[in-house]
Design a protein around this motif. Sequence first.
Motif, PDB file in Angstrom:
ATOM      1  N   THR A  90     -35.886 -15.481  -2.702  1.00 41.10           N
ATOM      2  CA  THR A  90     -35.788 -17.155  -2.397  1.00 41.10           C
ATOM      3  C   THR A  90     -37.123 -17.744  -2.985  1.00 41.10           C
ATOM      4  O   THR A  90     -37.177 -18.842  -2.766  1.00 41.10           O
ATOM      5  CB  THR A  90     -35.977 -16.843  -0.922  1.00 41.10           C
ATOM      6  OG1 THR A  90     -34.820 -16.132  -0.253  1.00 41.10           O
ATOM      7  CG2 THR A  90     -35.942 -17.909  -0.231  1.00 41.10           C
ATOM      8  N   ALA A  91     -38.236 -17.061  -3.376  1.00 40.78           N
ATOM      9  CA  ALA A  91     -39.296 -17.838  -4.069  1.00 40.78           C
ATOM     10  C   ALA A  91     -38.919 -18.339  -5.183  1.00 40.78           C
ATOM     11  O   ALA A  91     -39.337 -19.407  -5.631  1.00 40.78           O
ATOM     12  CB  ALA A  91     -40.245 -16.775  -4.269  1.00 40.78           C
ATOM     13  N   TYR A  92     -37.704 -18.102  -5.866  1.00 44.64           N
ATOM     14  CA  TYR A  92     -37.468 -18.876  -7.078  1.00 44.64           C
ATOM     15  C   TYR A  92     -36.739 -19.929  -6.690  1.00 44.64           C
ATOM     16  O   TYR A  92     -36.672 -21.017  -7.252  1.00 44.64           O
ATOM     17  CB  TYR A  92     -36.273 -17.706  -7.692  1.00 44.64           C
ATOM     18  CG  TYR A  92     -36.752 -16.665  -8.412  1.00 44.64           C
ATOM     19  CD1 TYR A  92     -38.138 -16.289  -8.532  1.00 44.64           C
ATOM     20  CD2 TYR A  92     -35.864 -15.523  -8.689  1.00 44.64           C
ATOM     21  CE1 TYR A  92     -38.382 -15.234  -8.843  1.00 44.64           C
ATOM     22  CE2 TYR A  92     -36.135 -14.385  -9.062  1.00 44.64           C
ATOM     23  CZ  TYR A  92     -37.486 -14.191  -9.352  1.00 44.64           C
ATOM     24  OH  TYR A  92     -38.191 -12.920 -10.075  1.00 44.64           O
ATOM     25  N   ALA A 105     -38.427 -28.256 -16.431  1.00 45.96           N
ATOM     26  CA  ALA A 105     -39.054 -26.961 -17.212  1.00 45.96           C
ATOM     27  C   ALA A 105     -39.424 -25.579 -16.256  1.00 45.96           C
ATOM     28  O   ALA A 105     -39.036 -24.449 -16.756  1.00 45.96           O
ATOM     29  CB  ALA A 105     -40.246 -27.532 -17.871  1.00 45.96           C
ATOM     30  N   ASN A 106     -39.679 -26.054 -15.175  1.00 47.03           N
ATOM     31  CA  ASN A 106     -39.735 -24.735 -14.285  1.00 47.03           C
ATOM     32  C   ASN A 106     -38.621 -24.052 -13.834  1.00 47.03           C
ATOM     33  O   ASN A 106     -38.544 -22.710 -13.891  1.00 47.03           O
ATOM     34  CB  ASN A 106     -40.492 -25.298 -12.958  1.00 47.03           C
ATOM     35  CG  ASN A 106     -41.761 -25.815 -13.208  1.00 47.03           C
ATOM     36  OD1 ASN A 106     -42.553 -25.447 -14.448  1.00 47.03           O
ATOM     37  ND2 ASN A 106     -42.363 -26.644 -12.491  1.00 47.03           N
ATOM     38  N   VAL A 107     -37.489 -24.663 -13.913  1.00 47.27           N
ATOM     39  CA  VAL A 107     -36.082 -24.096 -13.448  1.00 47.27           C
ATOM     40  C   VAL A 107     -35.977 -23.315 -14.814  1.00 47.27           C
ATOM     41  O   VAL A 107     -35.314 -22.275 -14.669  1.00 47.27           O
ATOM     42  CB  VAL A 107     -35.044 -25.173 -13.238  1.00 47.27           C
ATOM     43  CG1 VAL A 107     -33.725 -24.451 -12.910  1.00 47.27           C
ATOM     44  CG2 VAL A 107     -35.484 -26.046 -12.099  1.00 47.27           C
ATOM     45  N   LYS A 108     -36.073 -23.989 -16.019  1.00 47.17           N
ATOM     46  CA  LYS A 108     -35.682 -23.235 -17.171  1.00 47.17           C
ATOM     47  C   LYS A 108     -36.355 -21.910 -17.271  1.00 47.17           C
ATOM     48  O   LYS A 108     -35.791 -20.895 -17.604  1.00 47.17           O
ATOM     49  CB  LYS A 108     -36.062 -24.207 -18.520  1.00 47.17           C
ATOM     50  CG  LYS A 108     -35.823 -23.648 -19.623  1.00 47.17           C
ATOM     51  CD  LYS A 108     -36.170 -24.396 -20.896  1.00 47.17           C
ATOM     52  CE  LYS A 108     -36.006 -23.879 -22.125  1.00 47.17           C
ATOM     53  NZ  LYS A 108     -34.383 -23.783 -22.545  1.00 47.17           N
ATOM     54  N   VAL A 109     -37.777 -21.792 -16.959  1.00 47.91           N
ATOM     55  CA  VAL A 109     -38.551 -20.619 -16.720  1.00 47.91           C
ATOM     56  C   VAL A 109     -38.061 -19.542 -16.064  1.00 47.91           C
ATOM     57  O   VAL A 109     -37.855 -18.563 -16.387  1.00 47.91           O
ATOM     58  CB  VAL A 109     -40.072 -20.922 -16.608  1.00 47.91           C
ATOM     59  CG1 VAL A 109     -40.782 -19.682 -16.203  1.00 47.91           C
ATOM     60  CG2 VAL A 109     -40.782 -21.764 -17.467  1.00 47.91           C
ATOM     61  N   VAL A 110     -37.510 -20.064 -14.808  1.00 48.60           N
ATOM     62  CA  VAL A 110     -37.130 -19.247 -13.836  1.00 48.60           C
ATOM     63  C   VAL A 110     -35.696 -18.196 -14.495  1.00 48.60           C
ATOM     64  O   VAL A 110     -35.658 -17.336 -14.413  1.00 48.60           O
ATOM     65  CB  VAL A 110     -36.813 -19.810 -12.308  1.00 48.60           C
ATOM     66  CG1 VAL A 110     -35.977 -18.727 -11.486  1.00 48.60           C
ATOM     67  CG2 VAL A 110     -37.975 -19.934 -11.811  1.00 48.60           C
ATOM     68  N   LEU A 111     -34.756 -19.451 -14.800  1.00 49.60           N
ATOM     69  CA  LEU A 111     -33.514 -18.968 -15.534  1.00 49.60           C
ATOM     70  C   LEU A 111     -33.490 -18.112 -16.550  1.00 49.60           C
ATOM     71  O   LEU A 111     -32.942 -16.899 -16.649  1.00 49.60           O
ATOM     72  CB  LEU A 111     -32.782 -20.149 -15.342  1.00 49.60           C
ATOM     73  CG  LEU A 111     -32.208 -20.943 -14.122  1.00 49.60           C
ATOM     74  CD1 LEU A 111     -31.397 -22.183 -14.604  1.00 49.60           C
ATOM     75  CD2 LEU A 111     -31.485 -19.999 -13.419  1.00 49.60           C
ATOM     76  N   GLU A 112     -34.254 -18.567 -17.655  1.00 47.77           N
ATOM     77  CA  GLU A 112     -34.347 -17.926 -19.055  1.00 47.77           C
ATOM     78  C   GLU A 112     -35.247 -16.977 -18.927  1.00 47.77           C
ATOM     79  O   GLU A 112     -34.991 -15.817 -19.500  1.00 47.77           O
ATOM     80  CB  GLU A 112     -34.198 -19.005 -19.864  1.00 47.77           C
ATOM     81  CG  GLU A 112     -33.256 -20.194 -19.936  1.00 47.77           C
ATOM     82  CD  GLU A 112     -33.224 -20.991 -21.055  1.00 47.77           C
ATOM     83  OE1 GLU A 112     -34.055 -20.784 -22.167  1.00 47.77           O
ATOM     84  OE2 GLU A 112     -32.963 -22.127 -21.026  1.00 47.77           O
ATOM     85  N   GLY A 113     -36.652 -17.374 -18.266  1.00 47.91           N
ATOM     86  CA  GLY A 113     -37.596 -16.254 -18.634  1.00 47.91           C
ATOM     87  C   GLY A 113     -37.558 -15.118 -17.628  1.00 47.91           C
ATOM     88  O   GLY A 113     -37.847 -14.062 -18.096  1.00 47.91           O
ATOM     89  N   THR A 114     -37.313 -15.506 -16.401  1.00 44.42           N
ATOM     90  CA  THR A 114     -37.333 -14.433 -15.434  1.00 44.42           C
ATOM     91  C   THR A 114     -36.053 -13.940 -15.121  1.00 44.42           C
ATOM     92  O   THR A 114     -35.849 -12.544 -15.263  1.00 44.42           O
ATOM     93  CB  THR A 114     -37.900 -15.126 -13.961  1.00 44.42           C
ATOM     94  OG1 THR A 114     -38.994 -15.815 -14.345  1.00 44.42           O
ATOM     95  CG2 THR A 114     -37.838 -13.963 -13.029  1.00 44.42           C
ATOM     96  N   ILE A 127     -27.627 -28.428 -11.891  1.00 44.52           N
ATOM     97  CA  ILE A 127     -26.752 -27.657 -11.092  1.00 44.52           C
ATOM     98  C   ILE A 127     -27.360 -26.564 -10.153  1.00 44.52           C
ATOM     99  O   ILE A 127     -27.095 -26.794  -8.947  1.00 44.52           O
ATOM    100  CB  ILE A 127     -25.393 -27.357 -11.801  1.00 44.52           C
ATOM    101  CG1 ILE A 127     -24.391 -28.584 -12.282  1.00 44.52           C
ATOM    102  CG2 ILE A 127     -24.634 -26.368 -10.552  1.00 44.52           C
ATOM    103  CD1 ILE A 127     -23.414 -27.962 -12.992  1.00 44.52           C
ATOM    104  N   VAL A 128     -28.033 -25.685 -10.685  1.00 46.51           N
ATOM    105  CA  VAL A 128     -28.725 -24.686 -10.078  1.00 46.51           C
ATOM    106  C   VAL A 128     -29.698 -25.392  -8.977  1.00 46.51           C
ATOM    107  O   VAL A 128     -29.545 -24.842  -7.989  1.00 46.51           O
ATOM    108  CB  VAL A 128     -29.321 -23.881 -10.954  1.00 46.51           C
ATOM    109  CG1 VAL A 128     -30.396 -22.910 -10.205  1.00 46.51           C
ATOM    110  CG2 VAL A 128     -28.409 -23.123 -11.731  1.00 46.51           C
ATOM    111  N   GLN A 129     -30.416 -26.270  -9.470  1.00 48.30           N
ATOM    112  CA  GLN A 129     -31.339 -27.122  -8.602  1.00 48.30           C
ATOM    113  C   GLN A 129     -30.789 -27.676  -7.411  1.00 48.30           C
ATOM    114  O   GLN A 129     -31.226 -27.393  -5.976  1.00 48.30           O
ATOM    115  CB  GLN A 129     -32.064 -28.187  -9.264  1.00 48.30           C
ATOM    116  CG  GLN A 129     -33.502 -28.539  -8.178  1.00 48.30           C
ATOM    117  CD  GLN A 129     -34.243 -29.622  -9.102  1.00 48.30           C
ATOM    118  OE1 GLN A 129     -33.622 -30.487  -9.431  1.00 48.30           O
ATOM    119  NE2 GLN A 129     -35.363 -29.470  -9.044  1.00 48.30           N
ATOM    120  N   HIS A 130     -29.368 -28.010  -7.488  1.00 49.31           N
ATOM    121  CA  HIS A 130     -28.699 -28.650  -6.431  1.00 49.31           C
ATOM    122  C   HIS A 130     -28.199 -27.552  -5.148  1.00 49.31           C
ATOM    123  O   HIS A 130     -28.377 -27.841  -4.281  1.00 49.31           O
ATOM    124  CB  HIS A 130     -27.578 -29.583  -7.111  1.00 49.31           C
ATOM    125  CG  HIS A 130     -26.424 -30.332  -6.220  1.00 49.31           C
ATOM    126  ND1 HIS A 130     -27.347 -31.210  -5.067  1.00 49.31           N
ATOM    127  CD2 HIS A 130     -25.337 -30.337  -5.435  1.00 49.31           C
ATOM    128  CE1 HIS A 130     -26.247 -31.769  -4.484  1.00 49.31           C
ATOM    129  NE2 HIS A 130     -25.335 -31.073  -4.505  1.00 49.31           N
TER     130      HIS A 130
END
Length: 224
Positions: A90-92, A105-114, A127-130
């Motif tokens: 849920t922190a994501y 950019a922060n969403v990108k880090v969570v999705l691709e990096g994490t 879409i993921v943010q929504h």
Amino acid sequence: WTGPDRKGEMVVNLEWGAFDNATEVLPYTAHDNKLNRKSSNHGLQVFEKMISGLFLGEVARNAILSLVDQRLIFAGRSSEILNKSYTFDTAYMSEIVADETPDLANVKVVLEGTLDIPPTSLIDRKIVQHVCNMIGTRGVRLSAAAMSAVLLARPELLASTVSVGIDGSMYQFYPNFERNLYSVSRVFLGEDFVDNRLKLHLAKDGSGVGAAIVAMTVDRDRNR
């Protein structure tokens, strides 16, 4: 309460996390049902599973994977990490919802990096943010409805200042949770009460502190 105590009052532990365990009232989605079905306490604490930081990340993960399966995001590709239960913390959600950068950019880090998802497009990230925002907003609204229902059961209290202690990671960390809780509560309780007499506070270890306050109050009244 009309028992033999002096004040005609009693403290009730509502255990509202178990509200609607019969699953007849709340607005469940397929993603809620999947979480409930696979959880170790299937059929129990169903309201908690719709508002608690312990579970909302998993609801979001189920929703995201549903979109992946329909090939609506990520070109239909997922990752080993995202495919495992409870890996979308849920922190994501909080980090994703709070991202206001032009390219997310922060969403990108969570999705691709994490989460090790293959390269994402800006549309994917929006879409993921929504999705995360909808699930978080629903949690706020359900929390406000539950809190308001308790207060409306004692309408005489609304003429005075009421303090509500709230525990949990959603209240503490989710973006604008407190502000939105006040906003939604106005619908149920009225602007005058919410703006002037309702006080929301973070109460860590809410159950333990609440029990201690009750014990202290009872001891004080007995010694008067």
